[in-house]
Scaffold this motif. Structure first.
Motif, PDB file in Angstrom:
ATOM      1  N   ARG A 193       0.867  -1.177   0.000  1.00  0.00           N
ATOM      2  CA  ARG A 193       0.000   0.000   0.000  1.00  0.00           C
ATOM      3  C   ARG A 193       0.907   1.230   0.000  1.00  0.00           C
ATOM      4  NH1 ARG A 193      -1.937   0.688   4.523  1.00  0.00           N
ATOM      5  NH2 ARG A 193      -0.893  -1.024   5.627  1.00  0.00           N
ATOM      6  N   LEU A 194       0.526   2.276  -0.719  1.00  0.00           N
ATOM      7  CA  LEU A 194       1.382   3.458  -0.816  1.00  0.00           C
ATOM      8  C   LEU A 194       1.609   4.088   0.552  1.00  0.00           C
ATOM      9  CD1 LEU A 194       2.969   5.310  -2.683  1.00  0.00           C
ATOM     10  CD2 LEU A 194       0.871   6.615  -3.097  1.00  0.00           C
ATOM     11  N   ALA A 195       0.638   3.975   1.446  1.00  0.00           N
ATOM     12  CA  ALA A 195       0.781   4.550   2.784  1.00  0.00           C
ATOM     13  C   ALA A 195       1.968   3.962   3.536  1.00  0.00           C
ATOM     14  CB  ALA A 195      -0.509   4.334   3.581  1.00  0.00           C
ATOM     15  N   GLU A 196       2.411   2.769   3.142  1.00  0.00           N
ATOM     16  CA  GLU A 196       3.552   2.156   3.801  1.00  0.00           C
ATOM     17  C   GLU A 196       4.861   2.891   3.512  1.00  0.00           C
ATOM     18  OE1 GLU A 196       3.492  -2.318   4.033  1.00  0.00           O
ATOM     19  OE2 GLU A 196       1.902  -2.036   2.520  1.00  0.00           O
ATOM     20  N   ALA A 197       4.845   3.777   2.519  1.00  0.00           N
ATOM     21  CA  ALA A 197       6.036   4.565   2.189  1.00  0.00           C
ATOM     22  C   ALA A 197       5.933   5.999   2.709  1.00  0.00           C
ATOM     23  CB  ALA A 197       6.246   4.583   0.681  1.00  0.00           C
ATOM     24  N   ALA A 198       4.972   6.250   3.579  1.00  0.00           N
ATOM     25  CA  ALA A 198       4.732   7.624   4.040  1.00  0.00           C
ATOM     26  C   ALA A 198       5.943   8.234   4.734  1.00  0.00           C
ATOM     27  CB  ALA A 198       3.511   7.653   4.968  1.00  0.00           C
ATOM     28  N   CYS A 242      -0.268  10.308  -3.286  1.00  0.00           N
ATOM     29  CA  CYS A 242       0.206  10.373  -1.896  1.00  0.00           C
ATOM     30  C   CYS A 242      -0.844  11.042  -1.007  1.00  0.00           C
ATOM     31  CB  CYS A 242       1.529  11.127  -1.828  1.00  0.00           C
ATOM     32  SG  CYS A 242       2.932  10.229  -2.538  1.00  0.00           S
ATOM     33  N   ARG A 243      -1.474  12.081  -1.536  1.00  0.00           N
ATOM     34  CA  ARG A 243      -2.523  12.761  -0.770  1.00  0.00           C
ATOM     35  C   ARG A 243      -3.673  11.791  -0.503  1.00  0.00           C
ATOM     36  NH1 ARG A 243      -3.561  16.303  -4.248  1.00  0.00           N
ATOM     37  NH2 ARG A 243      -1.786  17.618  -3.646  1.00  0.00           N
ATOM     38  N   THR A 258       1.756  13.735   2.679  1.00  0.00           N
ATOM     39  CA  THR A 258       2.435  14.598   1.727  1.00  0.00           C
ATOM     40  C   THR A 258       3.872  14.116   1.607  1.00  0.00           C
ATOM     41  OG1 THR A 258       1.065  16.499   2.301  1.00  0.00           O
ATOM     42  CG2 THR A 258       3.166  16.956   1.219  1.00  0.00           C
ATOM     43  N   PRO A 259       4.345  13.794   0.405  1.00  0.00           N
ATOM     44  CA  PRO A 259       5.684  13.215   0.290  1.00  0.00           C
ATOM     45  C   PRO A 259       6.783  14.232   0.622  1.00  0.00           C
ATOM     46  CG  PRO A 259       4.786  13.691  -1.884  1.00  0.00           C
ATOM     47  CD  PRO A 259       3.667  13.917  -0.911  1.00  0.00           C
ATOM     48  N   ARG A 260       7.799  13.754   1.312  1.00  0.00           N
ATOM     49  CA  ARG A 260       8.991  14.567   1.551  1.00  0.00           C
ATOM     50  C   ARG A 260       9.920  14.363   0.354  1.00  0.00           C
ATOM     51  NH1 ARG A 260      12.121  12.821   5.317  1.00  0.00           N
ATOM     52  NH2 ARG A 260      11.148  10.781   5.611  1.00  0.00           N
TER      53      ARG A 260
END
Length: 323
Positions: free
Chosen positions: A211-216, A237-238, A243-245
């Protein structure tokens, strides 16, 4: 009070100043229809003979020459009965006219050549990420049936290509996201899955699906603002709740993939043309990570036959655009 003459003013024969209020474009528009007449008479030095060669009435030709001289405010010919000869001013003017007419003829020839159904030209733009496999494959397939059609290719990011369409520099472009603008027509052709690309030694590298949230908490490397893929990355990401760093903003997807391999961060990217060592490419299960690919052109702009043929070809590839 001293009157200062402006560059747009002209002295009349009587010495009075006439404000002609005429831009260079207006002057060219006024003179243009008479230039071929002037060149024809200058070549033959005979009004009757020139009228016969150009197949125009002699009276029409004579009036055109008189009006041209009046517009310029200078005598171009010296009259000797039925014959004429160029004045020094006319001889100098003729050189400019002949060059201008030659340029017009060259432009007309190029315009006809570009519109030739069999060997015309298509100005075609596409995304950087489609240059390795997708576009070469499309051109090869199209040219199998249209071997003489020529292409002017532009590789750029989406917004720049849309401006190229509006400026008349491009006939068609493949872009993402598919634009929604009143002055453009766009058709969705396909969609491309995006992958989360991580370094080979990353904590998620052994996974196949994430899940993309795992890369938050990770640092991202992305394309610069204005690129369609950057906008999609920010939106996904939103949607995933963060919000990606951003550690780096670049212009090429493969540059980002190399930076991921070097451990500078992670990235959302389309599949590579050739697998790259040092990275793991993970399927994103949530949110749905895809980008739509579409073709766009100017609303109300007439197509030349080769452009129309290539547009029809692209639209026939809906759902089968990507390798």
């Amino acid at each position: 009070m001293v009157h200062q003459m402006r560059s747009r003013d002209r002295l009349s024969p009587s010495g009075d100043t006439e404000d002609i209020e005429r831009s260079s474009a207006e002057t060219a528009l006024l003179l243009a229809p008479r230039l071929a007449h002037f060149a024809g008479v200058a070549r033959t030095e005979h009004v009757t003979r020139a009228a016969q060669e150009m197949q125009v009435p002699q009276s029409t030709l004579s009036r055109a020459l008189v009006r041209l001289e009046e517009d310029l405010g200078v005598d171009l010919f010296a009259r000797h009965g039925r014959t004429v000869s160029l004045t020094p001013a006319g001889r100098r003017f003729l050189g400019f006219v002949e060059r201008a007419l030659a340029e017009i003829e060259r432009g007309a020839e190029e315009a006809r050549a570009d519109a030739d159904p069999a060997a015309g030209k298509v100005a075609f733009g596409f995304l950087h990420t489609m240059g390795a496999e997708t576009v070469p494959g499309l051109l090869q397939a199209f040219r199998a049936d249209h071997p003489r059609v020529r292409f002017g290719l532009v590789q750029n990011y989406g917004e720049a290509m849309l401006e190229g369409l509006r400026a008349g520099e491009l006939d068609l472009c493949l872009t993402s996201p598919v634009p929604d603008a009143p002055d453009l027509v766009a058709r969705r052709l396909d969609e491309q899955k995006l992958r989360l690309v991580v370094p080979a030694d990353h904590r998620l590298a052994a996974r196949r699906r994430v899940r993309l949230a795992e890369a938050a908490e990770d640092t991202f490397v992305t394309l610069e603002p204005g690129y369609g893929l950057r906008r999609i990355t920010d939106d996904l990401c939103r949607e995933a709740g963060f919000t990606p760093r951003v550690a780096f903003e670049g212009e090429e997807a493969e540059t980002l993939r190399g930076l991921v391999a070097a451990g500078l961060g992670v990235a959302l990217l389309p599949p590579p043309a050739v697998p790259r060592p040092g990275v793991a490419e993970l399927t994103v299960t949530e949110p749905r990570a895809v980008r739509e690919i579409g073709v766009a052109w100017r609303e109300g702009h007439p197509d030349t036959p080769p452009v129309a043929a290539f547009k029809k070809f692209l639209l026939s590839r809906r759902g089968h655009l990507l390798p």
